[in-house]
Design a protein around this motif. Structure first.
Motif, short mmCIF file in Angstrom:
data_model
loop_
_atom_site.label_atom_id
_atom_site.label_comp_id
_atom_site.label_asym_id
_atom_site.label_seq_id
_atom_site.Cartn_x
_atom_site.Cartn_y
_atom_site.Cartn_z
N ALA A 139 -38.91 3.69 57.91
CA ALA A 139 -39.51 4.04 59.21
C ALA A 139 -40.78 4.86 59.02
N ALA A 140 -40.75 5.80 58.08
CA ALA A 140 -41.93 6.64 57.83
C ALA A 140 -43.07 5.81 57.25
N THR A 141 -42.75 4.86 56.38
CA THR A 141 -43.76 3.98 55.81
C THR A 141 -44.43 3.16 56.91
N GLU A 142 -43.64 2.59 57.78
CA GLU A 142 -44.17 1.81 58.91
C GLU A 142 -45.04 2.69 59.81
N TYR A 143 -44.58 3.90 60.09
CA TYR A 143 -45.34 4.84 60.91
C TYR A 143 -46.71 5.11 60.28
N CYS A 144 -46.73 5.40 58.99
CA CYS A 144 -47.98 5.70 58.30
C CYS A 144 -48.94 4.52 58.32
N GLN A 145 -48.41 3.33 58.12
CA GLN A 145 -49.25 2.13 58.16
C GLN A 145 -49.84 1.93 59.55
N GLN A 146 -49.02 2.09 60.57
CA GLN A 146 -49.50 1.94 61.95
C GLN A 146 -50.51 3.03 62.30
N ARG A 197 -33.88 2.86 63.88
CA ARG A 197 -32.55 2.80 63.29
C ARG A 197 -32.60 2.34 61.83
N VAL A 198 -33.79 2.14 61.32
CA VAL A 198 -33.94 1.75 59.91
C VAL A 198 -33.94 3.00 59.05
N PRO A 199 -33.74 2.86 57.74
CA PRO A 199 -33.76 4.03 56.86
C PRO A 199 -35.04 4.85 57.03
#
Length: 67
Positions: A46-53, A40-42
């Motif tokens: 969300a994409a930045t967090e996904y890439c880091q993970q 539910r975040v911008p």
């Protein structure tokens, strides 16, 4: 079906460590994708967090594999 059973038997005997690691990696990537889709975040955040993970997940998987 027999191939699947043979693969499971190999995994249970400790062979195919890379196969088991790839299965875990696939499961983790599916979970990361689900989290991204349900976030539910911008979108950029969300994409930045996904890439880091994703990078962390791949790094851990690579370290665990015996080439």
């Amino acid at each position: 079906m027999a191939d699947e059973e043979a693969e499971q038997e190999r995994l249970s005997r400790g062979e195919g460590g890379c196969v088991a690691e790839l299965q875990r990696l696939g499961e983790r990537l599916q979970e990361l994708e689900r989290q991204l889709r349900e976030s539910r975040v911008p979108a950029v955040e969300a994409a930045t967090e996904y890439c880091q993970q994703l990078c962390q997940c791949l790094s851990v998987a690579q370290a665990g594999m015996q080439w």
